[in-house]
Motif scaffolding. Structure first.
Motif, PDB file in Angstrom:
ATOM      1  N   ALA A  93      48.311  43.819  86.325  1.00  0.00           N
ATOM      2  CA  ALA A  93      47.285  44.356  86.238  1.00  0.00           C
ATOM      3  C   ALA A  93      46.753  44.741  87.897  1.00  0.00           C
ATOM      4  O   ALA A  93      45.952  46.157  88.655  1.00  0.00           O
ATOM      5  N   TRP A  94      47.486  43.887  89.050  1.00  0.00           N
ATOM      6  CA  TRP A  94      47.680  43.736  90.379  1.00  0.00           C
ATOM      7  C   TRP A  94      47.886  44.872  90.659  1.00  0.00           C
ATOM      8  O   TRP A  94      47.681  46.066  91.673  1.00  0.00           O
ATOM      9  N   VAL A  95      49.021  45.264  89.999  1.00  0.00           N
ATOM     10  CA  VAL A  95      49.875  47.055  90.912  1.00  0.00           C
ATOM     11  C   VAL A  95      48.951  47.857  90.468  1.00  0.00           C
ATOM     12  O   VAL A  95      49.285  49.269  90.701  1.00  0.00           O
ATOM     13  N   GLY A  96      48.776  47.800  89.184  1.00  0.00           N
ATOM     14  CA  GLY A  96      48.005  49.150  88.625  1.00  0.00           C
ATOM     15  C   GLY A  96      48.362  50.002  87.503  1.00  0.00           C
ATOM     16  O   GLY A  96      48.204  51.219  87.686  1.00  0.00           O
ATOM     17  N   LEU A  97      48.991  48.899  86.644  1.00  0.00           N
ATOM     18  CA  LEU A  97      49.834  49.833  85.684  1.00  0.00           C
ATOM     19  C   LEU A  97      48.840  50.418  84.443  1.00  0.00           C
ATOM     20  O   LEU A  97      48.020  49.324  84.327  1.00  0.00           O
ATOM     21  N   GLY A  98      48.821  51.442  83.769  1.00  0.00           N
ATOM     22  CA  GLY A  98      47.910  51.635  82.584  1.00  0.00           C
ATOM     23  C   GLY A  98      48.487  50.832  81.800  1.00  0.00           C
ATOM     24  O   GLY A  98      48.514  49.615  81.649  1.00  0.00           O
ATOM     25  N   ARG A  99      48.399  51.450  80.661  1.00  0.00           N
ATOM     26  CA  ARG A  99      48.484  50.906  78.744  1.00  0.00           C
ATOM     27  C   ARG A  99      49.569  49.561  79.046  1.00  0.00           C
ATOM     28  O   ARG A  99      50.606  49.902  79.138  1.00  0.00           O
ATOM     29  N   ILE A 100      49.576  49.215  77.547  1.00  0.00           N
ATOM     30  CA  ILE A 100      51.011  48.273  77.247  1.00  0.00           C
ATOM     31  C   ILE A 100      50.475  48.950  75.828  1.00  0.00           C
ATOM     32  O   ILE A 100      49.328  48.673  75.209  1.00  0.00           O
ATOM     33  N   VAL A 101      51.507  48.964  75.380  1.00  0.00           N
ATOM     34  CA  VAL A 101      51.829  47.783  73.494  1.00  0.00           C
ATOM     35  C   VAL A 101      53.197  47.101  73.697  1.00  0.00           C
ATOM     36  O   VAL A 101      53.913  47.206  73.970  1.00  0.00           O
ATOM     37  N   TYR A 102      52.632  46.229  72.507  1.00  0.00           N
ATOM     38  CA  TYR A 102      53.529  44.828  72.527  1.00  0.00           C
ATOM     39  C   TYR A 102      54.083  44.881  70.776  1.00  0.00           C
ATOM     40  O   TYR A 102      52.608  45.082  70.069  1.00  0.00           O
ATOM     41  N   ILE A 103      55.133  44.729  70.431  1.00  0.00           N
ATOM     42  CA  ILE A 103      55.427  44.140  69.487  1.00  0.00           C
ATOM     43  C   ILE A 103      54.323  43.437  68.791  1.00  0.00           C
ATOM     44  O   ILE A 103      53.986  42.921  67.627  1.00  0.00           O
ATOM     45  N   CYS A 104      54.791  41.983  69.313  1.00  0.00           N
ATOM     46  CA  CYS A 104      54.449  40.578  68.470  1.00  0.00           C
ATOM     47  C   CYS A 104      53.291  40.212  69.614  1.00  0.00           C
ATOM     48  O   CYS A 104      53.616  40.415  70.775  1.00  0.00           O
ATOM     49  N   SER A 105      52.430  39.737  69.054  1.00  0.00           N
ATOM     50  CA  SER A 105      50.923  38.976  69.865  1.00  0.00           C
ATOM     51  C   SER A 105      51.539  37.487  70.630  1.00  0.00           C
ATOM     52  O   SER A 105      52.449  36.830  69.537  1.00  0.00           O
ATOM     53  N   ALA A 106      51.085  37.581  71.636  1.00  0.00           N
ATOM     54  CA  ALA A 106      51.055  35.200  71.721  1.00  0.00           C
ATOM     55  C   ALA A 106      50.875  34.530  71.015  1.00  0.00           C
ATOM     56  O   ALA A 106      51.363  33.985  70.278  1.00  0.00           O
ATOM     57  N   ASP A 107      49.508  35.093  69.972  1.00  0.00           N
ATOM     58  CA  ASP A 107      49.124  34.121  69.124  1.00  0.00           C
ATOM     59  C   ASP A 107      50.361  34.398  68.267  1.00  0.00           C
ATOM     60  O   ASP A 107      50.556  32.827  67.214  1.00  0.00           O
ATOM     61  N   GLN A 108      51.144  35.386  67.695  1.00  0.00           N
ATOM     62  CA  GLN A 108      51.576  34.985  66.695  1.00  0.00           C
ATOM     63  C   GLN A 108      52.882  34.063  67.340  1.00  0.00           C
ATOM     64  O   GLN A 108      53.629  33.183  66.368  1.00  0.00           O
ATOM     65  N   LEU A 109      54.198  34.670  68.429  1.00  0.00           N
ATOM     66  CA  LEU A 109      54.414  33.845  68.866  1.00  0.00           C
ATOM     67  C   LEU A 109      53.995  32.638  68.817  1.00  0.00           C
ATOM     68  O   LEU A 109      55.513  31.590  68.649  1.00  0.00           O
ATOM     69  N   GLY A 110      53.100  32.071  69.559  1.00  0.00           N
ATOM     70  CA  GLY A 110      52.811  30.886  69.211  1.00  0.00           C
ATOM     71  C   GLY A 110      52.748  29.614  67.977  1.00  0.00           C
ATOM     72  O   GLY A 110      53.202  29.070  67.709  1.00  0.00           O
ATOM     73  N   GLY A 111      52.201  30.499  67.280  1.00  0.00           N
ATOM     74  CA  GLY A 111      52.274  30.416  65.532  1.00  0.00           C
ATOM     75  C   GLY A 111      53.732  29.881  64.926  1.00  0.00           C
ATOM     76  O   GLY A 111      53.612  28.675  64.460  1.00  0.00           O
ATOM     77  N   TRP A 112      54.723  30.804  65.472  1.00  0.00           N
ATOM     78  CA  TRP A 112      56.196  30.490  65.074  1.00  0.00           C
ATOM     79  C   TRP A 112      56.511  29.207  65.529  1.00  0.00           C
ATOM     80  O   TRP A 112      57.444  28.726  65.083  1.00  0.00           O
ATOM     81  N   LEU A 113      56.701  29.371  67.466  1.00  0.00           N
ATOM     82  CA  LEU A 113      56.897  28.110  68.231  1.00  0.00           C
ATOM     83  C   LEU A 113      56.926  26.717  67.235  1.00  0.00           C
ATOM     84  O   LEU A 113      57.246  26.250  67.510  1.00  0.00           O
ATOM     85  N   ALA A 114      55.590  26.811  67.068  1.00  0.00           N
ATOM     86  CA  ALA A 114      54.559  25.358  66.688  1.00  0.00           C
ATOM     87  C   ALA A 114      55.137  25.524  65.202  1.00  0.00           C
ATOM     88  O   ALA A 114      55.234  23.898  64.986  1.00  0.00           O
TER      89      ALA A 114
END
Length: 160
Positions: A93-114
């Motif tokens: 955000a600070w640098v002003g980049l545009g759109r983000i497309v991600y494969i797995c969400s932080a929520d998914q990763l957190g669930g796997w790790l837990a």
């Protein structure tokens, strides 16, 4: 909806995550793409050197700040294997980049790790838009989630 060109960039993120895992790092990879589809820069996780800020999304934000105009940054897209952490969301955000497309969400990763009994990270997981509400975000991309999950599982099985 993710088209075939975007899927190619996302598959490259998985390749970079595999490369990171092979180098002893956490499996994350990211690609910065211009509005015309040109790949501008790519990186993988490099936290294994002892600097936990060496996330690929953070490195791409730094690269963009040094090499792109404000307009080029805002028109670009960051493709990434996992949703940005709060540090990377803020840098984006600070640098002003545009759109983000991600494969797995932080929520998914957190669930796997837990599920695998992994200790939580020192920073609470937040969605990209909780940190940077004006960034257009797309994800998760279900077609590649299982591949990313397998990489994280391999990392944590190796650590046991």
């Amino acid at each position: 909806m993710t088209d075939e060109t975007e899927m190619r960039h996302l598959r490259r993120c998985v390749e970079l995550a595999e490369e990171a895992l092979g180098a002893g790092d956490e499996p994350f990879g990211s690609v910065l793409v211009a509005a015309d589809g040109t790949v501008l820069a790519e990186d993988r996780n490099r936290v294994g050197v002892g600097d936990e800020t060496r996330h690929p999304e953070f490195e791409l934000a730094r690269w963009a700040a040094a090499h792109l105009t404000v307009d080029e940054r805002s028109a670009s897209t960051v493709f990434t294997s996992g949703e940005h952490c709060p540090m990377c969301s803020a840098a984006h955000a600070w640098v002003g980049l545009g759109r983000i497309v991600y494969i797995c969400s932080a929520d998914q990763l957190g669930g796997w790790l837990a599920d695998w009994g992994v200790e939580p990270a020192p920073v609470r997981a937040l969605t990209i838009n909780e940190v940077a509400p004006n960034i257009p975000v797309q994800g998760p991309v279900a077609e590649l989630v299982d591949q990313v999950r397998a990489l994280h599982l391999a990392l944590h099985q190796r650590k046991r």
